[in-house]
Design an enzyme around this catalytic site. Structure first.
Site, PDB file in Angstrom:
ATOM      1  N   GLU A   1      16.192  -1.923   2.518  1.00  0.00           N
ATOM      2  CA  GLU A   1      15.448  -0.908   3.117  1.00  0.00           C
ATOM      3  C   GLU A   1      15.772  -0.773   4.630  1.00  0.00           C
ATOM      4  OE1 GLU A   1      11.171  -1.559   2.429  1.00  0.00           O
ATOM      5  OE2 GLU A   1      11.583  -1.416   0.364  1.00  0.00           O
TER       6      GLU A   1
ATOM      7  N   THR B   1       8.120  -8.017   7.045  1.00  0.00           N
ATOM      8  CA  THR B   1       9.104  -7.002   6.489  1.00  0.00           C
ATOM      9  C   THR B   1       9.687  -6.030   7.248  1.00  0.00           C
ATOM     10  OG1 THR B   1       7.453  -5.708   5.390  1.00  0.00           O
ATOM     11  CG2 THR B   1       8.433  -7.640   4.115  1.00  0.00           C
TER      12      THR B   1
ATOM     13  N   ALA C   1      -1.715  -8.090   3.407  1.00  0.00           N
ATOM     14  CA  ALA C   1      -2.918  -7.632   2.988  1.00  0.00           C
ATOM     15  C   ALA C   1      -3.216  -7.854   1.627  1.00  0.00           C
ATOM     16  CB  ALA C   1      -3.444  -6.136   3.623  1.00  0.00           C
TER      17      ALA C   1
ATOM     18  N   ASP D   1      -5.421   1.390  -1.012  1.00  0.00           N
ATOM     19  CA  ASP D   1      -4.009   0.914  -0.384  1.00  0.00           C
ATOM     20  C   ASP D   1      -3.472   2.128   0.478  1.00  0.00           C
ATOM     21  OD1 ASP D   1      -2.073  -0.715   0.258  1.00  0.00           O
ATOM     22  OD2 ASP D   1      -0.894  -0.428  -1.517  1.00  0.00           O
TER      23      ASP D   1
ATOM     24  N   TRP E   1       6.911   3.994   3.208  1.00  0.00           N
ATOM     25  CA  TRP E   1       7.749   3.511   4.439  1.00  0.00           C
ATOM     26  C   TRP E   1       9.093   4.192   4.685  1.00  0.00           C
ATOM     27  CZ3 TRP E   1      12.937   2.166   3.539  1.00  0.00           C
ATOM     28  CH2 TRP E   1      13.333   2.031   2.159  1.00  0.00           C
TER      29      TRP E   1
HETATM   30 CA    CA Z   1      -0.708  -2.489   0.717  1.00  0.00          CA
END
Ligand code: CA
Length: 688
Positions: A73, A169, A186, A308, A396
């Site tokens: 990533e 990350t 989380a 989320d 992301w």
């Molecule tokens: Ca999450």
């Protein structure tokens, strides 16, 4: 708006960096020193040697094989002719950016047990560079400054308490002598925060928590006292979440650092804040004083978040003319499906519109700035279908913004997911406080709808009019992050295992090359000795793999690689190894016979939901590895892998501390049952 200079190849000069807008002064146009290139994080480069007129001559200049076959990533960075890259397990390599010659390599030796804490793969999203140092954050929570010439550590600090579920990350950001870093966890039950460290010494300068702690211990600052008014019960026992795991931006003129915060912990609001409430500062964009870390303003995208729906997706700063006024804006397309334009000096909401069809809200009330929620989306113990899914309308994979076209380029997905709360929640039954099991018929129905209606595209979005200008549809979800350049080009890796370039103004595809893997990361571009290069990491994996349908096992995947292109490049990738052509979904072998008792399978389903679903997918569909398609060898080694940690170097740490041998066998029985269930259903469909 169209400022593109008609420059001949190779004539790019330092002064061009002004074309990319504010806060660009210290960054050389030919470099890419921070993950978003500049502090405004536009992911725009003014370089135009490669452009809409010649991109068809783009070819591979060089490539480098990567070590760990997991999600790649990272956005590479380039400073002074050296390309710095980071892989899973935070292994950093410096290359001669013109030819790929390795200059040094640094392995921070992350303990492999941290693989289990990473909700969404053992990824690293990037590095930062300033004044001869490369800054690296590790999965186990260290922030390390490396000498850019030698790769030797200059300093290293632990930024988290390793007795809790923290991981990192995201990429660090460095500006004005400060390194800013957040964390993740989380899903494991942590309290999020952001810290700033002195770039020279590693001394901590400030720390700002994103959610309040135990009031009895006193609040760290007034913002925490304000936030605590929006929580009820004893939320601090469960961490609260709000982790800032990915995005930051910085405006030097305003002296503000912007922080994107994550979802609640646990997911279900009534299990962390029984009386309801907005639960600040979950799912928010927060502006902090860059020097002191003091709170200045916030905008909460999802009050009382429980899907989320993180607001950690990348934030871009730009100056736009809106309603005849020059506005200093911050733009974000978070998971919840809206595109937000905020005044970045004050936090005022300027506009917000949906970029995807969605069910959780019908719009944003501009008088209050709050979403107009669909009450049915606030789920109970019976699963309800909500869109977007936890994977988000945009995750992301970074979007980019071109000051030349005035458009944002967004990797968009349309997704649907079953949400439900467990009947008998306790922290012991899993820190997430959400349920992936039970009510099988409803779940199957939702999964069917999701499979038929999920799609993805690359969108060019006009942030002034809040409308889509063009889109490139993709057959499946999972295409990569985006780069836009002064050559009127948008670059993106595609789920079709290729790398492609589109005209930034129209979306017309101008060039595409097969690259044997999916470049999910964002590309960069840079110039060395008058030659422009484009670089991208290609390696399938990460969070997007979790919620996806069967079709991903149809991908033909070669090894993960760093790929670098230039005009006239003639390097060739080696042929794919023959085993890459195994396509389980097209010709799946019959699974092992299911012989376990229904009780054993039911126990395995429950344990799977608590321990495995986060990484291996709901009902064992998809995930970082689709467990319905285990080889005979994997079945044989099941206990060695789950309890013995046989695959821990690949991110699958041992679960021996929470699962007995009998429990592991029950999970195994459930997976064999699921493999048979879907195999039989497929055969049934074929017979019709
Ligand atoms: Ca999450």
């Amino acid at each position: 708006m169209l400022l593109r200079p008609a420059l001949a190849a190779g004539l790019l000069i330092l002064g061009l960096s002004q074309a990319s807008g504010q806060s660009d002064a210290p960054v050389r146009a030919m470099d890419w020193q921070n993950t978003g290139r500049t502090h405004d994080e536009q992911r725009f480069s003014p370089l135009s040697q490669i452009n809409d007129g010649n991109v068809q001559d783009l070819g591979l200049a060089w490539y480098a094989d990567l070590t760990t076959d997991r999600g790649q990533e990272a956005t590479p960075i380039v400073a002074g002719g050296v390309l710095y890259n980071v892989e899973p397990w935070n292994i950093v390599t410096a290359y001669d950016a013109t030819n790929g010659r390795q200059l040094w390599r640094f392995d921070p030796q992350v303990p492999l047990r941290f693989g289990r804490l990473a909700c969404c793969d053992i990824v690293s999203r990037g590095l930062a560079y300033a004044d001869g140092k490369v800054f690296l954050a590790t999965l186990d929570g260290r922030l390390i400054a490396l000498d850019a010439d030698s790769g030797e550590p200059v300093w290293s600090v632990l930024t988290v308490d390793n007795s809790e579920g923290y991981t990192i990350t995201g990429a660090p950001r460095v500006f004005d002598g400060r390194v800013v870093i957040g964390n993740a966890g989380a899903e494991i039950g942590v309290r999020g925060y952001v810290s700033a460290y002195d770039a020279e010494s590693g001394a901590m300068l400030w720390r700002w928590y994103t959610v309040p702690g135990n009031p009895a211990l006193g609040f760290e600052n007034e913002a925490m006292a304000m936030a605590a008014e929006t929580w009820t019960g004893e939320w601090w026992h469960k961490g609260g979440g709000g982790t800032a795991w990915d995005s930051f931006a910085y405006d030097p003129a305003l002296g503000l650092v912007y922080v994107g915060t994550g979802n609640g912990s646990p997911w279900v609001r009534r299990y962390r804040s029984p009386g309801g409430g907005d639960n600040l500062f979950l799912a928010s964009i927060v502006a902090l004083d860059a020097e002191t870390g003091e709170y200045r303003w916030h905008y909460q995208t999802v009050p009382g978040e429980e899907w989320d729906y993180t607001a950690t997706q990348n934030m871009i700063l730009a100056d736009l003319v809106i309603d005849g006024r020059q506005r200093q804006v911050l733009m974000q397309a978070p998971k919840n499906g809206f595109f937000y334009v905020l005044d970045r000096a004050t936090g005022e909401l300027i506009s917000a519109e949906a970029i995807v069809p969605m069910t959780w809200a019908s719009g944003i009330d501009m008088a209050t700035g709050r979403p107009i929620e669909n009450p049915e989306a606030r789920y109970g113990t019976v699963p309800v279908m909500v869109s977007p899914s936890a994977g988000g309308a945009h995750n992301w994979n970074p979007m980019a913004f071109s000051p030349q076209t005035g458009l944002a380029y967004i990797p968009v997905t349309e997704t649907y997911m079953a949400y439900s709360a467990p009947e008998d929640y306790s922290p012991e039954t899993g820190p997430m406080g959400t349920s992936f099991t039970g009510h099988d018929e409803i779940r199957r129905e939702i999964a069917r709808y999701a499979d038929e209606n999920s799609r993805a595209w690359l969108a060019a979005w006009d942030p002034v009019t809040q409308t889509e200008r063009w889109r490139v549809p993709y057959a499946l979800k999972g295409s990569g992050g985006v780069l836009v350049t002064g050559g009127n080009l948008v670059f993106q890796g595609t789920i079709g295992t290729s790398f492609a370039a589109y005209r930034a103004d129209t979306g017309e595809k101008l060039w595409e090359m097969p690259v044997q893997n999916v470049p999910i990361a964002a590309p960069i571009t840079y110039m060395v000795d008058g030659v422009q290069y484009v670089a991208v990491n290609a390696g399938w994996g990460g969070g997007l793999a979790h919620v996806e349908r069967n079709a991903y096992s149809e991908l033909f995947l070669g090894p993960p690689r760093l790929l670098v292109f230039r005009l006239g490049g003639e390097a060739q990738l080696p042929p794919l190894p023959p085993e890459s052509f195994v396509v389980p979904e097209l010709s799946p072998p019959p699974p092992q016979p299911a012989t376990a008792s229904p009780e054993m399978v039911a126990l395995g389903e429950q344990l799977y939901g608590q321990n495995c679903a986060l990484c291996h997918g709901t009902a064992a569909r998809g995930g970082v590895k689709d467990l319905r398609h285990m080889s005979p060898e994997t079945h044989q080694a099941f206990a060695d892998i789950v309890l013995g940690g046989a695959l821990q170097a690949n991110g699958m740490a041992s679960f021996a501390d929470v699962l007995s041998a009998e429990q592991a066998e029950a999970i195994h029985a459930y997976l064999i049952f699921r493999a048979n269930e879907d195999w039989n259903a497929d055969r049934g469909r074929e017979a019709q």
